[in-house]
Structures are given as structure tokens and as C-alpha cells.
Design an enzyme around this catalytic site. Structure first.
Site, PDB file in Angstrom:
ATOM      1  N   SER A 150       6.338  -0.874  14.905  1.00 29.64           N
ATOM      2  CA  SER A 150       7.609  -1.063  14.197  1.00 29.64           C
ATOM      3  C   SER A 150       8.606  -1.645  15.183  1.00 29.64           C
ATOM      4  O   SER A 150       8.481  -1.443  16.396  1.00 29.64           O
ATOM      5  CB  SER A 150       8.118   0.291  13.721  1.00 29.64           C
ATOM      6  OG  SER A 150       9.476   0.209  13.344  1.00 29.64           O
ATOM      7  N   TYR A 163       9.593   9.014  15.777  1.00 30.08           N
ATOM      8  CA  TYR A 163       8.984   7.758  15.305  1.00 30.08           C
ATOM      9  C   TYR A 163       9.151   6.663  16.365  1.00 30.08           C
ATOM     10  O   TYR A 163       8.182   5.988  16.729  1.00 30.08           O
ATOM     11  CB  TYR A 163       9.664   7.360  13.999  1.00 30.08           C
ATOM     12  CG  TYR A 163       9.089   6.156  13.290  1.00 30.08           C
ATOM     13  CD1 TYR A 163       7.938   6.257  12.512  1.00 30.08           C
ATOM     14  CD2 TYR A 163       9.724   4.914  13.365  1.00 30.08           C
ATOM     15  CE1 TYR A 163       7.427   5.148  11.827  1.00 30.08           C
ATOM     16  CE2 TYR A 163       9.221   3.815  12.683  1.00 30.08           C
ATOM     17  CZ  TYR A 163       8.072   3.933  11.916  1.00 30.08           C
ATOM     18  OH  TYR A 163       7.584   2.836  11.240  1.00 30.08           O
TER      19      TYR A 163
HETATM   20  P1  NAI Z   1       2.680   3.630   3.211  1.00 27.60           P
HETATM   21  O1  NAI Z   1       3.089   5.052   3.017  1.00 27.60           O
HETATM   22  O2  NAI Z   1       2.718   2.748   2.020  1.00 27.60           O
HETATM   23  O3  NAI Z   1       1.225   3.590   3.856  1.00 27.60           O
HETATM   24  C1  NAI Z   1       0.854   4.460   4.906  1.00 27.60           C
HETATM   25  C2  NAI Z   1      -0.482   5.109   4.572  1.00 27.60           C
HETATM   26  O4  NAI Z   1      -0.864   5.976   5.654  1.00 27.60           O
HETATM   27  C3  NAI Z   1      -0.419   5.960   3.305  1.00 27.60           C
HETATM   28  O5  NAI Z   1      -1.352   5.506   2.341  1.00 27.60           O
HETATM   29  C4  NAI Z   1      -0.758   7.360   3.804  1.00 27.60           C
HETATM   30  O6  NAI Z   1      -1.497   8.137   2.862  1.00 27.60           O
HETATM   31  C5  NAI Z   1      -1.558   7.083   5.082  1.00 27.60           C
HETATM   32  N1  NAI Z   1      -1.555   8.251   5.974  1.00 27.60           N
HETATM   33  C6  NAI Z   1      -0.494   8.968   6.383  1.00 27.60           C
HETATM   34  N2  NAI Z   1      -0.912  10.001   7.155  1.00 27.60           N
HETATM   35  C7  NAI Z   1      -2.254   9.913   7.231  1.00 27.60           C
HETATM   36  C8  NAI Z   1      -3.254  10.682   7.893  1.00 27.60           C
HETATM   37  N3  NAI Z   1      -2.947  11.767   8.623  1.00 27.60           N
HETATM   38  N4  NAI Z   1      -4.543  10.323   7.754  1.00 27.60           N
HETATM   39  C9  NAI Z   1      -4.880   9.243   6.996  1.00 27.60           C
HETATM   40  N5  NAI Z   1      -3.978   8.474   6.352  1.00 27.60           N
HETATM   41  C10 NAI Z   1      -2.685   8.809   6.475  1.00 27.60           C
HETATM   42  O7  NAI Z   1       3.607   3.094   4.367  1.00 27.60           O
HETATM   43  P2  NAI Z   1       3.736   1.669   5.107  1.00 27.60           P
HETATM   44  O8  NAI Z   1       5.158   1.396   5.194  1.00 27.60           O
HETATM   45  O9  NAI Z   1       2.831   0.689   4.532  1.00 27.60           O
HETATM   46  O10 NAI Z   1       3.270   2.076   6.567  1.00 27.60           O
HETATM   47  C11 NAI Z   1       2.284   1.360   7.282  1.00 27.60           C
HETATM   48  C12 NAI Z   1       2.714   1.238   8.740  1.00 27.60           C
HETATM   49  O11 NAI Z   1       3.832   0.381   8.817  1.00 27.60           O
HETATM   50  C13 NAI Z   1       3.123   2.559   9.389  1.00 27.60           C
HETATM   51  O12 NAI Z   1       2.557   2.647  10.671  1.00 27.60           O
HETATM   52  C14 NAI Z   1       4.619   2.449   9.479  1.00 27.60           C
HETATM   53  O13 NAI Z   1       5.136   3.200  10.546  1.00 27.60           O
HETATM   54  C15 NAI Z   1       4.784   0.961   9.698  1.00 27.60           C
HETATM   55  N6  NAI Z   1       6.097   0.436   9.408  1.00 27.60           N
HETATM   56  C16 NAI Z   1       6.655   0.616   8.166  1.00 27.60           C
HETATM   57  C17 NAI Z   1       7.889   0.078   7.886  1.00 27.60           C
HETATM   58  C18 NAI Z   1       8.499   0.185   6.525  1.00 27.60           C
HETATM   59  O14 NAI Z   1       9.639  -0.258   6.357  1.00 27.60           O
HETATM   60  N7  NAI Z   1       7.826   0.724   5.538  1.00 27.60           N
HETATM   61  C19 NAI Z   1       8.635  -0.683   8.917  1.00 27.60           C
HETATM   62  C20 NAI Z   1       7.971  -0.800  10.174  1.00 27.60           C
HETATM   63  C21 NAI Z   1       6.748  -0.264  10.387  1.00 27.60           C
END
Ligand code: NAI
Length: 332
Positions: A150, A163
Site C-alpha cells: 500500500s 497497517y
Molecule cells: P478485500 O477485502 O476485497 O480482499 C482481501 C481478501 O483477503 C478478502 O477476500 C479476505 O477474505 C482475505 N483475507 C483476509 N484475511 C485473511 C486470512 N487470514 N487468510 C486468508 N484470507 C484472508 O480487500 P482489498 O482491498 O482487495 O485488499 C487486497 C490488498 O490490497 C490488501 O493487502 C490491502 O492491504 C491492499 N490495499 C488495499 C487498498 C484499498 O483501498 N482497498 C489500498 C492499498 C492497499
């Protein structure tokens, strides 16, 4: 890495958001895609979405696991080899969670949950998969390691300290792994988005029971506010394409824009901000004002534009109301 077709991709957090976008992009390139996630319902939906996107059922493997659990992660790695015939050529570690609140309000559980998913799971994947990838592919065929970090890893995050710390750590790990993997004919990339149109705003809903004790104020209303902010973020498939371009061109850092001049300007401003932490506070303030005056354009054109609290929501990022050391009157 430039040739993806017929190879194997393993995407953590692949049931939703950025991870699902990456599974679509690399599946469309002809890769077999394993998606690993903790939520079975989300995995089931993701498989349907991938098929609707044009990826063949037999090229999709959905694995439910808690990525912070090393036994479960090892079993998932074995399963990929059993089903697809080898370790991944492309490992993309994207699972993540976030929780917002003043860092001085954080509990051990806030740190353990966010650092567990955002950093420990990345370490688990690197230790479990990289030796298998080197043994199977070094100097035989292309392979690559990527992590979704991020922009928060580049600057102080007083409103999401665990984070920011986890993301800064995985950034550095990816710089190290890139340098280490080059001699094997491979490399690493860290994707650093600002805001993604994803489901991360709901993460508190599936926070493990044993880590529920938080120092932040969390409610349906704060999640509603977060969801409205993320709704303005970059489309996950578009972000997946940006990661693909970065991997093809051996970029170690991938930012959410194709314009390198903007990347460089923004990164320089961020790293300058970190370098300035060695200055006295007075000088730091002068330099920060100078930088603000230069107004380096944020390359994340999709970035957080909308911070208003929608009707019926509550602002996220506040401390739990009963913490008696966090009081606006003490913060002058
Ligand atoms: P999201 O919530 O749509 O997807 C994240 C997925 O990780 C979810 O499906 C969740 O079930 C899974 N997850 C969480 N804990 C878990 C565990 N212990 N074991 C297995 N699966 C697990 O969120 P998003 O935004 O797509 O996140 C993806 C990446 O992008 C993350 O690393 C987040 O930090 C990063 N990110 C997100 C931003 C945003 O604005 N949404 C901005 C910058 C980075």
C-alpha cells in the site's frame, strides 16, 4: 516474467477485491489460477466470477485457509502441486485487512490481527513457496514473486499504525527478495495502491473472535463510511493490469498509474518525507511546508477523493470511546 500462458499463479486474498482482479488478469493470460482465501462464500462467488470472465473451470483452484496459519498454508501449497503439477510460477500475496484508529489507542489484538494478515502471511508464503519455486524453475523457466502492499508503507500512518508498519515491512522484504532472486533468473514486485474499489471496508466483520479486542471505535456506521471511501478506488482488474505491466518490465515497485514521471515525483516526495524525520521538528515543518507548496501530483488518480461521512454512517478512525487517555483536549 513475460510469458504467462500455461503456467501456475497463486493469489492470496483471491476471493475478493484486488486479489480477484489479479486472478482475472492472469487467468485471462492463460495461467492456471489458485485463489486462497479465508471466506468460503467469497471463494464460491469468485469461482463463478472467474468462469464468467472466461477462465476455464479446470484452470481454477479455490482453497479455503487462514493464511496466518503455517500448517494450513503448507497444506495449500501441497494441494497446488498435486492439482496443477508444480509450485506456482507466479506467487501474488494480496490478502490484507485494515483497522483504523489512533495508533496510541491500539491493543495487542489490533497489532496481531493486522500484522498477522498483512505481514506474517507474506512471510509464510515466501518461506513456504520460494524454495519450491527456485528448485522447480531456476534458469529453466520464468517465475516471479509479488506482494500487494500500500502507499501507506511509505509514510507515517498515525491513523493506521499497525497497517503502515506491516506494509513498510513487506515493501522492504520485496526489495530484498528481488535482489536475492535476480541470480536465479527471477525477481519480485511490490504493488502499492492508494485506494481500491474492494470489500476491505467490511474486514472487521470477519476479524477472528480471539482478536476482537480493539482500541478503535468500530461499528456498522464506521464500516459504511469506509465502504463509501473505497467505492471511489481503482477498479481491481485495472490494478491487476498495472501489476502485470510491472512484472513484465521487472519493476520492483508498482504504483497505480502507468506514468513513470508521476511515480518518481511522488516516491521522491514520500522518501524525502521519511529522510526529513532525521531533521529537528522545526526544520521538518519548514520542509513539509515547502513540499506542500510544490504540490506533487498524486499519481493515484482514483485515490481517496471522497472522505465525507454519508448519511447514517459514523466517521472511521476514532478511538474506542472509553479510553481515558485519548481525549481531544489533550491533543493540542
Ligand atoms: P478485500 O477485502 O476485497 O480482499 C482481501 C481478501 O483477503 C478478502 O477476500 C479476505 O477474505 C482475505 N483475507 C483476509 N484475511 C485473511 C486470512 N487470514 N487468510 C486468508 N484470507 C484472508 O480487500 P482489498 O482491498 O482487495 O485488499 C487486497 C490488498 O490490497 C490488501 O493487502 C490491502 O492491504 C491492499 N490495499 C488495499 C487498498 C484499498 O483501498 N482497498 C489500498 C492499498 C492497499
Amino acid at each position: 516474467m513475460k510469458d504467462f500462458a500455461g503456467k501456475i499463479c497463486f493469489v492470496t486474498g483471491g476471493a475478493s477485491g484486488a486479489g480477484l482482479g489479479q486472478a482475472k488478469v492472469f487467468g485471462r493470460e492463460g495461467m492456471k489460477v489458485a485463489i486462497a482465501d479465508i471466506r468460503q462464500d467469497a471463494l464460491d462467488n469468485a469461482v463463478e466470477e472467474l468462469i464468467a470472465f472466461g477462465i476455464k473451470r479446470e484452470d481454477i483452484l479455490a482453497i479455503r485457509l487462514d493464511l496466518t496459519n503455517r500448517e494450513e498454508y503448507t497444506a495449500a501449497a501441497n494441494k497446488v502441486e498435486d492439482v496443477f503439477g508444480g509450485p506456482p510460477h507466479l506467487l501474488i500475496q494480496t490478502a490484507g485487512v485494515n483497522s483504523f484508529g489512533p495508533v496510541e489507542a491500539s491493543t495487542f489484538e489490533d497489532f496481531d490481527w493486522v500484522i498477522g494478515v498483512c505481514m506474517q502471511h507474506v512471510i509464510n508464503g515466501l518461506v513456504i513457496f520460494v524454495p519450491r519455486m527456485i528448485k522447480a524453475y531456476a534458469h529453466k523457466t520464468e517465475f516471479h514473486v509479488a506482494t500487494t502492499s500500500s502507499m501507506g508503507g511509505f509514510f507515517p500512518c498515525p491513523g493506521c499504525g499497525p497497517y503502515g508498519a506491516a506494509k513498510a515491512a513487506v515493501d522492504n522484504l520485496m526489495y530484498s527478495y528481488d535482489a536475492a532472486l535476480i541470480p536465479y533468473g527471477s525477481g519480485a514486485t511490490v504493488l502499492c495502491p492508494g485506494n481500491i474499489n474492494s470489500n476491505i471496508g467490511n474486514a472487521e466483520k470477519y476479524r477472528p473472535e480471539k482478536l476482537k479486542n480493539t482500541g478503535y471505535h468500530v461499528s456498522e456506521g464506521t464500516m459504511m463510511h469506509l465502504r463509501s471511501v473505497h467505492a471511489g478506488g481503482i477498479d481491481p482488474v485495472e490494478l491487476g493490469e498495472i501489476l502485470k505491466e510491472a512484472i513484465e518490465n521487472q519493476r520492483v515497485i508498482a504504483l497505480p498509474d502507468h506514468d513513470y514521471d508521476n511515480h518518481a515525483a511522488t516516491l521522491h516526495a514520500m522518501f524525502e518525507g521519511i529522510a526529513d524525520l532525521a531533521l529537528t521538528r522545526e526544520l521538518r515543518q519548514v520542509k513539509a511546508a515547502e513540499r506542500a507548496a510544490k504540490q506533487v501530483k498524486n499519481p493515484d488518480k482514483h485515490g481517496p477523493q471522497k472522505w465525507e461521512v454519508p448519511e447514517g454512517a459514523e466517521p472511521f478512525g476514532q478511538a474506542r470511546k472509553d479510553l481515558d487517555w485519548i481525549d481531544e483536549s489533550k491533543r493540542k
